[in-house]
Scaffold this motif. Structure first.
Motif, mmCIF file in Angstrom:
data_model
loop_
_atom_site.group_PDB
_atom_site.id
_atom_site.type_symbol
_atom_site.label_atom_id
_atom_site.label_comp_id
_atom_site.label_asym_id
_atom_site.label_seq_id
_atom_site.Cartn_x
_atom_site.Cartn_y
_atom_site.Cartn_z
ATOM 1 N N SER A 23 2.925 10.784 -0.487
ATOM 2 C CA SER A 23 3.726 9.674 -1.093
ATOM 3 C C SER A 23 3.098 9.428 -2.759
ATOM 4 O O SER A 23 3.992 8.833 -3.584
ATOM 5 N N ILE A 24 1.853 9.883 -2.873
ATOM 6 C CA ILE A 24 1.326 9.405 -4.287
ATOM 7 C C ILE A 24 2.270 10.375 -5.345
ATOM 8 O O ILE A 24 2.365 10.096 -6.320
ATOM 9 N N ILE A 25 2.095 11.622 -4.941
ATOM 10 C CA ILE A 25 2.827 12.506 -5.950
ATOM 11 C C ILE A 25 4.310 12.013 -5.962
ATOM 12 O O ILE A 25 4.737 12.202 -7.104
ATOM 13 N N GLY A 26 4.938 11.627 -5.090
ATOM 14 C CA GLY A 26 6.267 11.087 -5.142
ATOM 15 C C GLY A 26 6.352 9.684 -6.065
ATOM 16 O O GLY A 26 7.376 9.571 -6.901
ATOM 17 N N GLY A 27 5.537 8.895 -5.923
ATOM 18 C CA GLY A 27 5.478 7.762 -6.556
ATOM 19 C C GLY A 27 5.244 8.121 -8.054
ATOM 20 O O GLY A 27 5.759 7.266 -9.014
ATOM 21 N N LEU A 28 4.090 8.993 -8.256
ATOM 22 C CA LEU A 28 3.923 9.352 -9.699
ATOM 23 C C LEU A 28 5.060 9.981 -10.381
ATOM 24 O O LEU A 28 5.389 9.804 -11.598
ATOM 25 N N LYS A 29 5.831 10.818 -9.576
ATOM 26 C CA LYS A 29 6.937 11.452 -10.134
ATOM 27 C C LYS A 29 8.105 10.391 -10.617
ATOM 28 O O LYS A 29 8.635 10.546 -11.660
ATOM 29 N N SER A 30 8.254 9.424 -9.733
ATOM 30 C CA SER A 30 9.157 8.383 -9.853
ATOM 31 C C SER A 30 8.760 7.447 -11.180
ATOM 32 O O SER A 30 9.634 7.478 -12.090
ATOM 33 N N SER A 31 7.810 7.274 -11.422
ATOM 34 C CA SER A 31 7.164 6.421 -12.675
ATOM 35 C C SER A 31 7.231 7.382 -13.769
ATOM 36 O O SER A 31 7.684 6.653 -14.642
ATOM 37 N N LEU A 32 6.898 8.570 -13.613
ATOM 38 C CA LEU A 32 7.431 9.436 -15.105
ATOM 39 C C LEU A 32 8.568 9.361 -15.365
ATOM 40 O O LEU A 32 9.039 9.379 -16.467
ATOM 41 N N VAL A 33 9.490 9.476 -14.536
ATOM 42 C CA VAL A 33 10.780 9.524 -14.877
ATOM 43 C C VAL A 33 11.248 8.384 -15.158
ATOM 44 O O VAL A 33 12.113 8.304 -16.147
ATOM 45 N N GLY A 172 1.989 3.373 1.956
ATOM 46 C CA GLY A 172 3.287 3.202 2.558
ATOM 47 C C GLY A 172 4.165 2.636 1.954
ATOM 48 O O GLY A 172 5.220 2.616 2.653
ATOM 49 N N ASP A 173 4.218 2.346 0.640
ATOM 50 C CA ASP A 173 5.302 1.839 0.022
ATOM 51 C C ASP A 173 5.575 2.628 -1.444
ATOM 52 O O ASP A 173 4.914 2.188 -2.388
ATOM 53 N N VAL A 174 6.397 3.621 -1.467
ATOM 54 C CA VAL A 174 6.582 4.470 -2.694
ATOM 55 C C VAL A 174 7.115 3.649 -3.730
ATOM 56 O O VAL A 174 6.759 3.984 -4.992
ATOM 57 N N ASP A 175 7.994 2.891 -3.592
ATOM 58 C CA ASP A 175 8.531 2.109 -4.642
ATOM 59 C C ASP A 175 7.550 1.092 -5.297
ATOM 60 O O ASP A 175 7.671 1.037 -6.580
ATOM 61 N N HIS A 176 6.682 0.555 -4.554
ATOM 62 C CA HIS A 176 5.677 -0.173 -5.225
ATOM 63 C C HIS A 176 4.627 0.576 -5.854
ATOM 64 O O HIS A 176 4.351 0.186 -6.957
ATOM 65 N N ILE A 195 -5.383 2.934 -5.077
ATOM 66 C CA ILE A 195 -4.526 3.152 -4.007
ATOM 67 C C ILE A 195 -4.811 3.383 -2.770
ATOM 68 O O ILE A 195 -5.863 4.246 -2.462
ATOM 69 N N LEU A 196 -4.706 2.453 -1.641
ATOM 70 C CA LEU A 196 -4.849 2.660 -0.328
ATOM 71 C C LEU A 196 -4.230 3.789 0.213
ATOM 72 O O LEU A 196 -3.090 3.848 0.682
ATOM 73 N N GLN A 197 -5.005 4.819 0.603
ATOM 74 C CA GLN A 197 -4.286 5.986 0.720
ATOM 75 C C GLN A 197 -5.042 6.628 2.077
ATOM 76 O O GLN A 197 -6.310 7.327 2.087
ATOM 77 N N PRO A 198 -4.372 6.267 3.436
ATOM 78 C CA PRO A 198 -5.011 6.709 4.676
ATOM 79 C C PRO A 198 -5.292 8.177 4.838
ATOM 80 O O PRO A 198 -4.260 9.047 4.234
ATOM 81 N N CYS A 199 -6.285 8.688 5.062
ATOM 82 C CA CYS A 199 -6.730 10.022 5.315
ATOM 83 C C CYS A 199 -6.494 10.122 6.754
ATOM 84 O O CYS A 199 -7.322 9.678 7.593
ATOM 85 N N VAL A 200 -5.450 10.842 7.189
ATOM 86 C CA VAL A 200 -5.137 10.752 8.535
ATOM 87 C C VAL A 200 -5.929 11.652 9.515
ATOM 88 O O VAL A 200 -5.745 11.499 10.686
ATOM 89 N N THR A 201 -6.546 12.691 8.779
ATOM 90 C CA THR A 201 -7.469 13.494 9.365
ATOM 91 C C THR A 201 -8.833 13.031 9.872
ATOM 92 O O THR A 201 -9.215 13.054 10.986
#
Ligand code: SF4
Length: 284
Positions: A23-33, A172-176, A195-201
């Motif tokens: 999600s972080i890479i998706g959020g970063l892409k959106s903000s750069l765009v 958990g909130d890409v727009d935020h 960034i609160l980023q769960p490490c699911v493993t």
């Protein structure tokens, strides 16, 4: 941004399925765009760890630096090209552990770099040892009887050491995330986004469900310029309440604002020092 510009490299991310890094890479892409920044406009420095592997997936002028040394590398780039946006991406172990000293001094200097920390409470790439933000008592391979130290509070540390933009967001909130990244990039001065980023493993405590239950959006009535209020809000991390949004924002001159010879020209555009060759001979 021109639609033909590729913000991704074409390499598929190797992160675990469900990892917050996707999600972080998706959020970063959106903000750069949204900010109309192309890969050639930005400079990104990655630390070492799962977060640093983003270097292979995101298209930009980038450096994959040493463990704990992403911030000084970013500062070096900023000093050479102070007009370019510089983003530092690292994990909590990298930035608040090995690089903790650099973090404090970058806050003090109000260096105009944007530091985005993937905070998951563990060293994920080395298979789950406890990091400085792991909760007291957290059991891991490196702390089989539970971690003895109290967790580091990155928001309080940044505010008290002089950072001028301090925010928190959740994967958990890409727009935020995209909106907070955009505000951090837009801000002039040292910006921290924790960034609160769960490490699911490897981290079975700080999960998506845990943060959904224990986080809340900062209300629009909140005054992020109020230093005392921001410290009070940051201290909520100590009792496991997680505010999401801009916790603190203020203005003061950046480090490069205060270097007079940078006012005319970027360092990288100046002619090299004529005596450089002779100087180097002295050291070789
Ligand atoms: Fe993400 Fe953890 Fe897997 Fe690393 S080990 S990719 S942080 S889930």
């Amino acid at each position: 941004m021109n639609n033909n510009v590729q913000i991704f490299t074409g390499c598929n991310p190797t992160w675990c399925p469900g990892c917050g890094n996707h999600s972080i890479i998706g959020g970063l892409k959106s903000s750069l765009v949204q900010l109309n920044l192309t890969p050639s406009d930005i400079r990104i420095v990655f630390g070492i760890g799962c977060s640093g592997n983003m270097n292979d997936f995101l298209n930009a002028y980038a450096v994959h630096s040493l463990h704990g040394r992403a911030i000084p590398t970013g500062i070096g780039i900023k000093l050479a090209q102070h007009k370019a946006p510089v983003i530092v991406i690292a994990g909590d172990g990298d930035c608040y552990g090995e690089g903790g000293n650099h973090f404090m001094h970058a806050c003090r200097g109000n260096h105009d770099i944007k530091v985005f920390i993937h905070n998951n409470g563990v060293y994920g790439l080395t298979t789950g040892q406890a990091s400085p933000t792991a909760q007291h008592g957290y059991v891991s391979k490196s702390t089989p009887k539970g971690i003895i130290e109290q967790p580091l509070n990155p928001l309080s540390l940044a505010i008290t050491q002089g950072a001028t933009f301090v925010a928190q967001t959740f994967t958990g909130d890409v727009d935020h995330m995209a909106s907070i990244f955009g505000r951090a990039i837009h801000h002039r001065g040292f910006s921290l986004v924790n960034i609160l980023q769960p490490c699911v493993t490897f981290n079975k405590i700080n999960t998506f469900a845990y943060y959904q239950k224990n986080s809340y959006k900062i209300p629009s009535s909140y005054d992020a310029k109020n230093y005392e209020m921001s410290l009070k809000m940051a201290s909520e991390l100590n009792s496991f309440k997680f505010p999401l949004g801009v916790v603190y924002e203020t203005e003061r001159p950046t480090y490069t604002d205060q270097i007079s010879h940078l006012k005319t020209k970027e360092l990288v555009c100046r002619k090299p020092y004529a005596g450089y060759g002779e100087l180097m001979k002295e050291f070789l």
